[in-house]
Design a protein around this motif. Structure first.
Motif, short mmCIF file in Angstrom:
data_model
loop_
_atom_site.label_atom_id
_atom_site.label_comp_id
_atom_site.label_asym_id
_atom_site.label_seq_id
_atom_site.Cartn_x
_atom_site.Cartn_y
_atom_site.Cartn_z
N UNK A 164 36.72 43.77 52.85
CA UNK A 164 35.96 43.56 54.07
C UNK A 164 36.30 42.18 54.64
N UNK A 165 37.12 42.18 55.67
CA UNK A 165 37.56 40.93 56.30
C UNK A 165 36.74 40.71 57.55
N UNK A 166 36.03 39.57 57.62
CA UNK A 166 35.22 39.31 58.82
C UNK A 166 36.11 39.15 60.06
N UNK A 167 35.54 39.44 61.21
CA UNK A 167 36.26 39.31 62.47
C UNK A 167 35.48 38.39 63.40
N UNK A 168 35.99 37.20 63.71
CA UNK A 168 37.31 36.70 63.30
C UNK A 168 37.33 36.23 61.85
N UNK A 169 38.52 36.26 61.26
CA UNK A 169 38.67 35.83 59.88
C UNK A 169 38.82 34.32 59.83
#
Length: 751
Positions: free
Chosen positions: A200-205
């Motif tokens: 699970x990569x946050x947006x924005x990373x």
């Protein structure tokens, strides 16, 4: 240094370079410290083996002595080739030497692989200053990474990097590893890969692109980091810990960041993160630095590989795909579905040479670049645009399957290309021509090369029609292409098979009634089409680079025939004139060749004349002058053929060692009725008199033209009024028979 840690690397190098053996040697005694392969096991014995070992020691000493200025050295001994790369690391001084059977040249790829392997060995040596079981395992880890990276290509880079990160993570018992590169344009550190990849990569990373200009002290160091940097919980690196927590949800971590340094510049970092606290030993830090060095060398090699690939597939001037890229891309489309609809537009700019000659090649290059941009901007993104060579471009219109549709687009492109361009203060405008070939259900082409050939034939037809012309390949052009292909195929063997013949046309003096020379004219006795005049096949001869071979045959045959006539006939022409192409005239040994012919057949120099066109004179003027002066020294006469059609040579007439001007037939045919032609011929005659040259009028077919020529001062003529070109036997018969003054064409004349 444990030999077992380097052995896999030497094996990889040996396999990649098809080597007999690979040795890591120290310069002191030349004894291999680590080896792969064996000359002795391959059957090399006795004196040959001793010679090889001495050669290995010598090339190692040379490579080590140069201290990095030119680290690669080559040597050859009977039956073998050696390639060595100097290695200087810590207290070690020696080389990595590769031996191969035979004398096949070492390639740039061989040298690149040897250089990389040498660097990897150096990194392993640096990491080898450790002891104990853990140190041995660190040596093995570095060796493993080196062997894994040895043969990686650009296409395999991403997968291999991720696998290596995983191996490192498991070995050092950390929770994540990452690789980041510095991006000078973004002024930031960019995440290249990580292990394991986050689900699970946050947006924005917050970890993807981190600017160097940041309050985060860790990432602020990345730009110019020179030594490994460590962070542990409680080090007051709150901002870094907060960034990691935002990206991963882990509150406190330990981090090790190792710089990737190449050419004294930090290119990025290799990083390790452990959730919680972790301490790194000096031995582990040494291994990390060695692994970072391996990654730097890999990056350098892959970058070089990508640069070479780009250069191989792109035009240097415009950045467009080149012929190779175009053919490969279109071939893949064609092979996937041979009937896929598309149109090829073969575009050629008109008279670009004038731009180069008048404004200079720099302006010409910028003009080509501007044309390329206009083409790219004027078609759809899915269409292919490439520069094939010089002023030639090709556009592939996907989905366009009718000539009418393609011609409309082509005309729109021509209108766009012909709009004036401001190039460095010079307004440049050029027209162009387009040849079109359509692929689809009715296409006769079976390959991309066939389609290109069809478009090229259509382009040639368009250029014949003049600037801004568009022509689509059709059945008529297809028939013409087949005939041309047949000509090309048969011409390659026609000379050797004895199918070429010489016909002879007399040159006549209108006042004395004497034959002053005979011009040798080549004919081809085609097996199926019968006797063909030169105009039907000479252009093909030039295109397939047979001009020199045909020209020398003509010279030899003309000299041989004159020799036969001398033996068998009481009457022979005073001289034979032979047309010479530009390629022959500038060849280095042409004068010697002519001299050898005169000697072989026993002819006087004045019995052989050379005819050249004005356009030939203007090509490579210095080389032409040198050859003409050489022919003059032999004693040959030189005539300029078709004079009056290439005005540019008039300025050179004074310095050309020529004897005769042959006035082009285009000025003769209407001489007695056209005042302007009469004025031109009169001017040429006066010009010739001023330079003490003889004039000969070509294409004289009636008595009124002959009378006018005499009035203007031109007394020598050639044409159907006297005789058509005749075969050798017919010519000598005609020459021996009585003739009326300005008699009708002989019935033996060839058509």
């Amino acid at each position: 240094m444990d030999p077992e840690t380097i052995q896999p690397l030497l094996k990889s190098l040996g396999k990649a370079t098809t080597a007999l053996s690979v040795d890591l040697l120290e310069v002191n005694d030349g004894i291999p410290l680590v080896s792969w392969g064996s000359a002795a096991d391959a059957g090399v014995r006795g004196e040959a083996l001793s010679t090889m070992r001495n050669a290995i020691r010598e090339v190692t000493a040379k490579a080590a002595a140069l201290d990095g200025t030119d680290p690669i050295q080559e040597a050859a001994i009977p039956g073998f080739s050696l390639l060595a790369h100097g290695l200087w690391r810590n207290d070690f001084r020696g080389s990595l030497c590769v031996v191969r059977e035979g004398h096949e040249a070492w390639t740039d790829n061989d040298r690149a692989l040897l250089g990389m392997a040498t660097g990897l060995c150096g990194s392993i040596i640096e990491a080898g200053h450790v002891s104990g079981e853990h140190g041995r395992r660190l040596d093995q880890l570095v060796s493993y990474v080196a062997s894994e990276l040895m043969g990686v290509s650009a296409a395999e880079l991403s997968e291999t990097t991720h696998r290596i990160l995983g191996e490192l993570g498991l070995f050092f018992n950390v929770d994540t590893c990452f690789l980041r590169y510095n991006d000078p344009e973004l002024q930031a550190s960019v995440l290249i890969d990580e292990w394991p990849r986050r689900e699970h990569v946050p947006d924005p990373d917050p970890l993807a692109v981190v600017p160097w200009d940041t309050d985060d002290p860790i990432f602020a160091r990345v730009k110019d980091l020179r030594e490994p940097y460590f962070v542990r919980p409680g080090d007051h690196q709150d901002m870094y810990q907060a960034r990691v927590s935002a990206a991963s949800g882990v509150e406190q971590v330990s981090a090790a960041t190792v710089p990737l340094i190449r050419d004294n510049e930090t290119r990025g970092v290799l990083g390790f993160i452990h959730f919680g606290d972790k301490e790194w030993s000096n031995a582990e830090v040494g291994a990390l630095k060695a692994i970072a060095s391996l990654l730097v060398q890999l990056d350098a090699r892959v970058s070089a590989e990508e640069d070479l690939h780009y250069q191989a597939y792109h035009d240097e001037l415009t950045g467009m795909p080149n012929r190779r890229a175009f053919v490969e891309e279109l071939t893949s489309v064609f092979e996937a579905d041979p009937k896929t609809p598309f149109s090829i537009l073969y575009i050629d700019m008109d008279r670009l040479k004038t731009v180069n000659d008048v404004l200079g090649h720099a302006v010409g290059d910028r003009f080509i670049g501007a044309v390329a941009k206009r083409l790219r901007d004027s078609v759809r993104p899915e269409d292919i645009v490439a520069r094939l060579a010089g002023d030639e471009f090709v556009v592939v219109l996907r989905g366009v399957q009718t000539s009418q549709h393609a011609e409309r687009i082509a005309q729109r492109l021509l209108d766009k290309l012909s709009e004036p361009l401001d190039i460095g203060g010079h307004v440049v405008s050029r027209s162009a021509c387009v040849g079109i070939a359509i692929n689809g259900s009715s296409s006769r082409a079976s390959t991309v090369d066939d389609l290109l050939a069809n478009a090229d034939v259509a382009l040639l037809e368009a250029k014949k029609r003049g600037g801004n012309s568009v022509v689509s390949f059709n059945d008529e052009l297809h028939v013409r292409l087949l005939k041309r292909a047949d000509l090309e195929l048969r011409l390659r063997t026609a000379i050797g098979d004895g199918e070429m013949l010489l016909y002879y046309q007399p040159e006549y003096d209108l006042r004395s009634g004497d034959i002053t020379a005979a011009e040798a004219l080549v004919r081809w006795q085609h097996p199926e089409r019968g006797l063909m005049q030169a105009g039907k096949f000479v252009s093909v001869i030039e295109e397939i680079n047979l001009s020199a071979e045909l020209g020398r045959w003509v010279l030899d045959e003309a000299c041989r025939q004159l020799s036969e006539w001398k033996k068998s006939s009481p009457v022979v022409p005073p001289s034979i004139r032979v047309n010479i192409s530009a390629g022959e005239l500038i060849s280095a040994d042409f004068v010697n060749f002519v001299g050898a012919l005169l000697s072989r057949y026993g002819h006087l120099p004045q019995e052989l004349g050379i005819e050249i066109t004005e356009s030939t004179v203007m090509r490579e003027v210095d080389d032409v002058l040198m050859t003409l002066h050489g022919l003059r020294q032999l004693g040959l006469t030189v005539a300029i053929d078709d004079f009056g059609t290439g005005y540019s040579s008039l300025s050179h007439l004074k310095e050309l060692p020529v004897d005769i001007l042959k006035i082009d037939r285009s000025f003769i045919s209407s001489l007695h009725t056209d005042k302007s032609d009469r004025a031109i011929v009169s001017a040429i005659v006066r010009l010739a008199e001023a330079f003490n040259l003889t004039t000969v009028a070509e294409g004289v077919e009636d008595a009124s033209t002959a009378t006018t020529l005499v009035e203007l001062g031109c007394r020598r003529v050639q044409g159907y009024l006297i005789a058509k070109p005749l075969a050798a036997d017919n010519f000598i018969t005609w020459l021996s028979e009585p003739r009326d003054y300005l008699g009708a064409p002989n019935p033996l004349a060839s058509t």
